[in-house]
Enzyme design. Structure first.
Site, PDB file in Angstrom:
ATOM      1  N   HIS A  52      -1.701  -1.558  -1.910  1.00 28.47           N
ATOM      2  CA  HIS A  52      -1.887  -1.856  -3.333  1.00 28.47           C
ATOM      3  C   HIS A  52      -2.134  -3.344  -3.538  1.00 28.47           C
ATOM      4  O   HIS A  52      -3.035  -3.739  -4.290  1.00 28.47           O
ATOM      5  CB  HIS A  52      -0.639  -1.458  -4.132  1.00 28.47           C
ATOM      6  CG  HIS A  52      -0.775  -0.174  -4.879  1.00 28.47           C
ATOM      7  ND1 HIS A  52      -1.629  -0.004  -5.929  1.00 28.47           N
ATOM      8  CD2 HIS A  52      -0.138   1.001  -4.721  1.00 28.47           C
ATOM      9  CE1 HIS A  52      -1.519   1.218  -6.398  1.00 28.47           C
ATOM     10  NE2 HIS A  52      -0.620   1.855  -5.674  1.00 28.47           N
ATOM     11  N   HIS A  73       1.951   1.603   1.776  1.00 28.00           N
ATOM     12  CA  HIS A  73       1.228   1.880   0.530  1.00 28.00           C
ATOM     13  C   HIS A  73       1.330   0.686  -0.424  1.00 28.00           C
ATOM     14  O   HIS A  73       0.335   0.305  -1.062  1.00 28.00           O
ATOM     15  CB  HIS A  73       1.804   3.142  -0.120  1.00 28.00           C
ATOM     16  CG  HIS A  73       1.170   3.522  -1.411  1.00 28.00           C
ATOM     17  ND1 HIS A  73      -0.137   3.937  -1.513  1.00 28.00           N
ATOM     18  CD2 HIS A  73       1.676   3.550  -2.672  1.00 28.00           C
ATOM     19  CE1 HIS A  73      -0.418   4.204  -2.785  1.00 28.00           C
ATOM     20  NE2 HIS A  73       0.668   3.975  -3.501  1.00 28.00           N
ATOM     21  N   GLN A 100       1.754  -2.445   0.405  1.00 32.00           N
ATOM     22  CA  GLN A 100       0.913  -3.502   0.959  1.00 32.00           C
ATOM     23  C   GLN A 100      -0.562  -3.221   0.665  1.00 32.00           C
ATOM     24  O   GLN A 100      -1.329  -4.128   0.375  1.00 32.00           O
ATOM     25  CB  GLN A 100       1.145  -3.634   2.462  1.00 32.00           C
ATOM     26  CG  GLN A 100       2.539  -4.134   2.817  1.00 32.00           C
ATOM     27  CD  GLN A 100       2.772  -5.536   2.302  1.00 32.00           C
ATOM     28  OE1 GLN A 100       3.408  -5.741   1.281  1.00 32.00           O
ATOM     29  NE2 GLN A 100       2.256  -6.502   3.007  1.00 32.00           N
TER      30      GLN A 100
END
Length: 112
Positions: free
Chosen positions: A85, A81, A83
């Site tokens: 973002h 998650h 990464q």
């Protein structure tokens, strides 16, 4: 090599999320300024965006180097998650740069 503690990994993950969020926020603020014709302010926000992206990239690069050096990096949904973002922040930054250029052209045409 010593594995990461859960707390260390959480700190790394949340720093990536925080820097990516800061970058996205700055980029969107830059676009809002550009839409108002405030291009100097937009440029400053994009500099802040770039700085936040660079910080996130440094954290990410450090993790990659550690893994390449043999240190086990646990994979988790939260890490994926983070990464995601960062990837979204990078993508939005590039799109917003183009949108700011378009706004500059629009303002120039309107003010002829």
């Amino acid at each position: 090599m010593v594995d990461f503690t859960e707390e260390e990994l959480e700190e790394i993950i949340f720093s990536i999320v925080a820097y990516a969020g800061e970058a996205k926020g700055c980029a969107h603020q830059a676009l809002a300024f550009a839409e108002e014709g405030k291009f100097d302010e937009a440029e400053e926000c994009m500099k802040e965006c770039d700085a936040a992206v660079l910080k996130a990239h440094h954290v990410q690069t450090d993790m990659i180097q550690k893994e390449a050096g043999g240190q086990k990096i646990p994979l988790s949904i939260v890490f994926v998650h983070a990464q995601d973002h960062l990837m979204t922040a990078l993508s939005e930054r590039e799109l917003i740069k183009k949108m700011i250029k378009l706004n500059k052209r629009l303002f120039a045409l309107e003010n002829k």
